[in-house]
Write a protein that holds these residues in place. Structure first.
Motif, PDB file in Angstrom:
ATOM      1  N   SER A 179       0.580  -1.073  -0.314  1.00 48.18           N
ATOM      2  CA  SER A 179      -0.143   0.183   0.319  1.00 48.18           C
ATOM      3  C   SER A 179       0.418   1.008  -0.227  1.00 48.18           C
ATOM      4  N   ASP A 180       1.616   1.552   0.857  1.00 49.12           N
ATOM      5  CA  ASP A 180       2.820   2.605   1.113  1.00 49.12           C
ATOM      6  C   ASP A 180       3.334   2.191  -0.656  1.00 49.12           C
ATOM      7  N   LEU A 182       4.383   6.529  -0.061  1.00 48.54           N
ATOM      8  CA  LEU A 182       4.477   6.858   1.246  1.00 48.54           C
ATOM      9  C   LEU A 182       5.523   5.979   1.995  1.00 48.54           C
ATOM     10  N   ASN A 183       6.029   6.725   2.982  1.00 49.94           N
ATOM     11  CA  ASN A 183       7.331   6.122   4.251  1.00 49.94           C
ATOM     12  C   ASN A 183       8.145   5.455   3.422  1.00 49.94           C
ATOM     13  N   PRO A 184       8.371   5.618   1.976  1.00 47.72           N
ATOM     14  CA  PRO A 184      10.013   4.479   2.013  1.00 47.72           C
ATOM     15  C   PRO A 184      10.866   4.264   2.677  1.00 47.72           C
ATOM     16  N   TYR A 204       9.523  -6.622   0.881  1.00 51.19           N
ATOM     17  CA  TYR A 204       9.778  -5.420   0.687  1.00 51.19           C
ATOM     18  C   TYR A 204       9.420  -5.176  -1.059  1.00 51.19           C
ATOM     19  N   TRP A 205       8.778  -3.839  -1.275  1.00 51.06           N
ATOM     20  CA  TRP A 205       8.225  -3.458  -2.738  1.00 51.06           C
ATOM     21  C   TRP A 205       9.001  -1.700  -3.099  1.00 51.06           C
ATOM     22  N   PRO A 256       4.390   5.220 -12.316  1.00 51.08           N
ATOM     23  CA  PRO A 256       3.099   5.033 -12.943  1.00 51.08           C
ATOM     24  C   PRO A 256       2.544   3.822 -13.145  1.00 51.08           C
ATOM     25  N   TYR A 257       3.923   2.368 -13.549  1.00 50.39           N
ATOM     26  CA  TYR A 257       3.353   1.287 -13.568  1.00 50.39           C
ATOM     27  C   TYR A 257       4.232   0.275 -12.714  1.00 50.39           C
ATOM     28  N   VAL A 258       5.668   0.415 -12.587  1.00 46.94           N
ATOM     29  CA  VAL A 258       6.400  -0.618 -11.869  1.00 46.94           C
ATOM     30  C   VAL A 258       6.077  -0.796 -10.926  1.00 46.94           C
ATOM     31  N   ILE A 259       5.301  -1.402 -10.289  1.00 45.62           N
ATOM     32  CA  ILE A 259       5.386  -2.230  -8.824  1.00 45.62           C
ATOM     33  C   ILE A 259       6.151  -3.320  -8.321  1.00 45.62           C
TER      34      ILE A 259
END
Length: 239
Positions: A88-89, A94-96, A121-122, A133-136
């Motif tokens: 979600s982060d 958020l919150n790296p 980890y992500w 905007p795409y790669v996670i």
């Protein structure tokens, strides 16, 4: 138009506006043709189009990436890899928890250190001031090693070999059980085993009497194997 000058008659021919030659005095000039504008060439965001975790230790992840740059763009901005503790982060940036910057290479890799062992980890990419905007992607750090296993080929012949494996506790606490696994190269098969219990053709567990090892303590087991003798055996030891 006729004029008489002395005994000579002069004939002056007027120029008609729009005729061949110069336009008549006071007539407006035709506007120049407006050129058709060509396509505007712009550089797309210089962002990775693919990437993933290619190596992991107990405290680090190595992320490899590749970028797509098309003409007329020829720049290679540094790529930033940002790590997050939760999906979600990562989705919301958020919150790296860690960040590393590559050099200006079209394809490259970065290593993020100081991570927690055996943890997911992500990661996401950014470059040239833009977020991809795409790669996670996701990866997991390795667990802290508690034991190691090394093999020695004692004897070998065309159809088999005998090997002795040494298991050692490399952790800070007493080990109360161990399992050693590996990957055979071909059709090898264990024919006989001592000081260990078989768990298939490519894994063994401790016997009832040699599973407990103090820190830095070691034990051995042996096996008779059918198949071509290998030059070495890559072993993995775990609790």
């Amino acid at each position: 138009m006729l004029y008489k000058l002395g005994g000579t008659i002069l004939v002056l021919v007027g120029l008609v506006a729009g005729g061949v030659g110069t336009a008549a005095a006071g007539a407006p000039l035709a506007p120049a043709a407006t050129p058709t504008p060509g396509p505007t060439l712009t550089c797309p965001p210089a962002l990775p189009v693919s990437g993933g975790v290619t190596a992991a230790t107990a405290t680090s992840l190595t992320v490899t990436y590749s970028m797509l740059l098309t003409p007329p763009c020829g720049y290679n901005p540094p790529v930033t890899v940002t790590l997050f503790a939760g999906q979600s982060d990562a989705q919301q940036w958020l919150n790296p928890v860690a960040e590393a910057v590559s050099g200006p290479e079209r394809s490259g890799k970065v290593t993020l250190d100081g991570l927690t062992p055996d943890t997911a980890y992500w990661f996401r990419f950014s470059a040239d001031g833009r977020h991809d905007p795409y790669v996670i992607g996701t990866g997991r750090t390795a667990a802290v090693a508690v034991c190691t296993a090394t093999a020695a080929i004692d004897s070998a012949w065309s159809g088999g070999f005998v090997a002795t494996v040494t298991v050692r506790n490399v952790g800070a606490e007493t080990l109360t059980g161990w399992r050693v696994s590996w990957q055979w190269l071909g059709g090898e098969r264990i024919l006989s085993l001592w000081n260990a219990v078989a768990q298939g053709d490519s894994a063994v567990g401790n016997a009832s009497y040699n599973g407990t090892l103090a820190p830095s303590g070691a034990t051995t087991f042996g096996m008779l194997v059918s198949g071509a003798p290998p030059t070495g055996i890559a072993l993995t030891c775990a609790r």
